[in-house]
Motif scaffolding. Structure first.
Motif, short mmCIF file in Angstrom:
data_model
loop_
_atom_site.label_atom_id
_atom_site.label_comp_id
_atom_site.label_asym_id
_atom_site.label_seq_id
_atom_site.Cartn_x
_atom_site.Cartn_y
_atom_site.Cartn_z
N ALA A 61 0.82 -1.22 0.00
CA ALA A 61 0.00 0.00 0.00
C ALA A 61 0.85 1.27 0.00
O ALA A 61 0.68 2.14 -0.85
CB ALA A 61 -0.93 -0.03 1.22
N ALA A 62 1.77 1.39 0.96
CA ALA A 62 2.58 2.60 1.07
C ALA A 62 3.47 2.78 -0.16
O ALA A 62 3.66 3.89 -0.65
CB ALA A 62 3.42 2.57 2.34
N GLY A 63 4.02 1.67 -0.68
CA GLY A 63 4.90 1.75 -1.83
C GLY A 63 4.20 2.26 -3.08
O GLY A 63 4.70 3.16 -3.76
N ASN A 77 2.24 9.10 -6.36
CA ASN A 77 2.33 10.52 -6.04
C ASN A 77 3.63 11.13 -6.52
O ASN A 77 3.66 12.29 -6.97
CB ASN A 77 2.16 10.72 -4.52
CG ASN A 77 0.71 10.68 -4.09
OD1 ASN A 77 -0.06 11.61 -4.35
ND2 ASN A 77 0.31 9.59 -3.46
N ILE A 78 4.73 10.37 -6.48
CA ILE A 78 6.00 10.88 -7.00
C ILE A 78 5.91 11.11 -8.50
O ILE A 78 6.23 12.18 -9.01
CB ILE A 78 7.15 9.88 -6.70
CG1 ILE A 78 7.41 9.79 -5.20
CG2 ILE A 78 8.42 10.30 -7.44
CD1 ILE A 78 8.32 8.64 -4.81
N ALA A 79 5.45 10.08 -9.22
CA ALA A 79 5.40 10.15 -10.68
C ALA A 79 4.44 11.22 -11.18
O ALA A 79 4.71 11.89 -12.19
CB ALA A 79 5.01 8.79 -11.24
N GLU A 80 3.31 11.40 -10.48
CA GLU A 80 2.34 12.40 -10.91
C GLU A 80 2.81 13.82 -10.57
O GLU A 80 2.42 14.78 -11.23
CB GLU A 80 0.98 12.12 -10.27
CG GLU A 80 0.32 10.86 -10.83
CD GLU A 80 -1.05 10.59 -10.24
OE1 GLU A 80 -1.76 9.72 -10.76
OE2 GLU A 80 -1.41 11.25 -9.22
N GLY A 90 3.37 7.62 2.85
CA GLY A 90 3.68 7.53 1.42
C GLY A 90 3.57 8.87 0.72
O GLY A 90 4.42 9.23 -0.11
N PHE A 91 2.53 9.64 1.08
CA PHE A 91 2.33 10.95 0.45
C PHE A 91 3.44 11.92 0.81
O PHE A 91 3.99 12.61 -0.06
CB PHE A 91 0.98 11.53 0.88
CG PHE A 91 0.72 12.90 0.32
CD1 PHE A 91 0.19 13.06 -0.95
CD2 PHE A 91 1.02 14.05 1.06
CE1 PHE A 91 -0.03 14.33 -1.49
CE2 PHE A 91 0.82 15.32 0.54
CZ PHE A 91 0.27 15.46 -0.74
N ILE A 92 3.78 12.00 2.11
CA ILE A 92 4.78 12.98 2.55
C ILE A 92 6.17 12.63 2.01
O ILE A 92 6.93 13.51 1.59
CB ILE A 92 4.77 13.11 4.08
CG1 ILE A 92 3.43 13.73 4.53
CG2 ILE A 92 5.94 13.95 4.57
CD1 ILE A 92 3.24 13.81 6.02
N ALA A 93 6.50 11.34 2.02
CA ALA A 93 7.78 10.92 1.44
C ALA A 93 7.82 11.24 -0.05
O ALA A 93 8.84 11.72 -0.57
CB ALA A 93 8.00 9.43 1.67
N ALA A 94 6.70 11.01 -0.74
CA ALA A 94 6.62 11.30 -2.17
C ALA A 94 6.82 12.78 -2.45
O ALA A 94 7.51 13.16 -3.40
CB ALA A 94 5.27 10.83 -2.71
#
Length: 405
Positions: A13-15, A21-24, A395-399
Motif C-alpha cells: 500500500a505505502a509503496g 504521487n512521486i510520478a504524478e 507515502g504521500f509525505i515521502a513522495a
C-alpha cells in the motif's frame, strides 16, 4: 547496473501510494518498485475481509493519533498535512467511490478490495511506474551518489531510496546494516486463546458492547466481543491486543482478563436482576436472559458457571446465586494462554526507531535521500483502517519530499 531516480522496496500500500504521487508530481523522475513476491498489494487484498478498510472516518488529527499505540506523537504533524479527508479525495478523483459504515470504517462502495488494487495498478501504469516482481532484496549499500540495491537476479543504483517493505524481518536486518536502530517486533493485532466452560460450545456468539481489561495492567477496551472456537476475538479484543502488545509479549501471552459482558456496574446489575426476579417469579431462569444482548446459549453457560439450575423458577433463586450471576455478567475472570493471528492481517509493533526519522519528510536522519513509510516503521494502529491511513500519510509525505528534489 540499472540506474533509477527513485527505487521503492515493497509493492504494498505505502509503496504504490508513494510511487504514484512521486510520478504524478514529477514526471521527469524514473520510479521503480521492487516486490519480493510474484504478486503485489496482497495485504490490501485481504484487508477488511476482502473489502479493504481504506481508512477511518476520524477527521481531527488530535483524535486520530490517539488510535496509534506506537506513533501517536510522531504522526500529529503529518496528519495535519495529509489525513482522512485527503485520502477520500485522492481515491474519489480516481473514480473510486467510498462509503462510511456505522462503525466509522471506510470501504469502497464496491465492497471489493480489488477495486483499490485496480486503482493502484491502473494509476501506476498511466504514470509510467516500473513494477518488478520476484525481486527479493539481499543487499543495500550507501554510495557517494546514492544507493546500490542487489536482489538475487539484478542490481540497481538509485539517487533516492524509499523502503515500504512492512514488517519484514529480513529487511529490518538490512536496515540495521545502514546504522538504523530496529525496535524488536512483537504482534499487535491478535485474538486470545482461552479454554473456559463459560465459552464452551458457543462459537459465533457475539456480545455488542462488552468491556474488557487485563488484570494487573491499566489497559482496557470496550465494544463488540466475539466468542470463537479458540477463545475471544472481535473489535474490543483486537483493540486491547494492540494497546497492550508489548506487555503481553513480555508475559509470553499468559495473562488474565476481566470481562464486563453488559458494560454495566455491579450495583446496577444486582438491582436489575432483583427486579426481573420480582416481575417474573414463575418463569424458568433458563428461558431467557434479562439482557437481550446475551444470547440464550451464552446465558445457559453463565447459569452453569454460577451453579444455577436453568429449570428452576426465578422466585427460587437465592441471594447468593443472584449475586454470583451478577458477578459473572460484570466481572468474568478468564485465563488467556496464547494468541492467534487475526485472519491474514498480521500487524506488528516494532520496526525502525522513530527517533531516527524526520517526520516532516519521512526521511532518515542518518542518511539523506533514504525514506521509510508504512509498517516498516515502529508505528501501528488499532484495527479499523488506521494502519492504512498511516501508509497513505507516510507515502504521500515521502513522495512530496522526493518529487521536489
Amino acid at each position: 547496473m540499472d540506474q533509477k531516480d527513485v527505487l521503492i522496496i515493497g509493492g504494498g500500500a505505502a509503496g504504490f501510494f508513494a510511487a504514484i504521487n512521486i510520478a504524478e508530481s514529477n514526471s521527469g523522475l524514473n520510479v521503480t518498485i521492487l516486490e519480493k513476491s510474484s504478486k503485489v498489494l496482497q495485504k490490501v487484498k485481504v484487508s477488511g475481509g476482502g473489502r479493504c478498510n481504506v481508512t477511518h472516518a476520524c477527521f481531527d488529527p488530535k483524535e486520530l493519533v490517539s488510535y496509534y499505540p506506537r506513533g501517536e506523537k510522531e504522526l500529529l504533524g503529518p496528519f495535519h498535512t495529509f489525513m482522512t479527508g485527503d485520502t477520500i479525495e485522492w481515491f474519489e478523483t480516481r473514480g473510486i467511490e467510498l462509503k462510511v459504515e456505522d462503525d466509522m470504517r471506510i470501504f469502497p462502495v464496491s465492497n471489493n478490495s480489488q477495486t483499490i488494487i485496480d486503482c493502484f495498478l491502473n494509476s501506476a501504469e498511466k504514470a509510467g511506474i516500473e513494477v518488478l516482481l520476484n525481486q527479493n532484496v539481499n543487499q543495500i549499500k550507501i554510495t557517494e551518489n546514492g544507493f546500490e540495491v542487489a536482489t538475487k537476479t539484478d542490481q540497481f543504483r538509485a539517487e533516492n531510496l524509499l523502503i515500504t517493505a512492512g514488517g519484514n524481518s529480513k529487511m529490518w536486518e538490512l536496515i540495521k546494516k545502514l546504522d538504523h536502530t530496529i525496535v524488536d517486533p512483537v504482534p499487535s493485532l491478535f485474538t486470545f486463546n482461552i479454554k473456559d466452560p463459560l465459552l464452551k460450545n458457543i462459537p459465533g456468539i457475539s456480545v455488542p458492547d462488552a468491556r474488557i481489561s487485563i488484570k494487573g495492567l491499566k489497559r482496557n477496551a470496550h465494544g463488540p466481543v466475539l466468542i470463537t472456537h479458540w477463545g475471544l476475538s472481535g473489535p474490543a479484543v483486537l483493540k486491547l491486543s494492540s494497546l497492550a502488545a508489548l506487555e503481553l509479549a513480555a508475559s509470553n501471552y499468559d495473562f488474565r482478563i476481566s470481562l464486563n459482558w453488559i458494560n454495566s456496574s455491579k450495583d446496577e446489575t444486582d438491582e436489575k436482576l432483583r427486579l426481573f426476579k420480582t416481575e417474573n417469579p414463575k418463569k424458568k431462569i433458563g428461558l431467557r436472559s434479562p439482557y437481550p444482548e446475551i444470547p440464550r446459549r451464552f446465558w445457559e453457560n453463565m447459569l452453569a458457571k454460577a451453579s444455577i439450575d436453568p429449570h428452576q423458577n426465578w422466585s427460587d433463586l437465592s441471594k447468593i446465586r443472584l449475586e454470583s450471576l451478577s458477578e459473572i455478567l460484570t466481572d468474568s475472570t478468564l485465563s488467556v494462554k496464547g494468541k492467534t493471528t487475526f485472519k491474514e492481517e498480521f500487524v506488528t509493533a516494532g520496526g525502525v526507531d522513530l527517533k531516527e526519522i524526520n517526520f516532516k519528510r519521512f526521511e532518515s536522519r542518518i542518511h539523506p535521500n533514504l525514506y521509510f513509510a508504512g509498517e516498516v516503521l515502529n508505528i501501528d494502529g488499532l484495527t479499523g483502517g488506521f494502519n492504512f491511513q498511516n501508509a497513505w500519510t507516510g507515502g504521500f509525505i515521502a513522495a512530496r519530499a522526493i518529487s521536489s528534489i
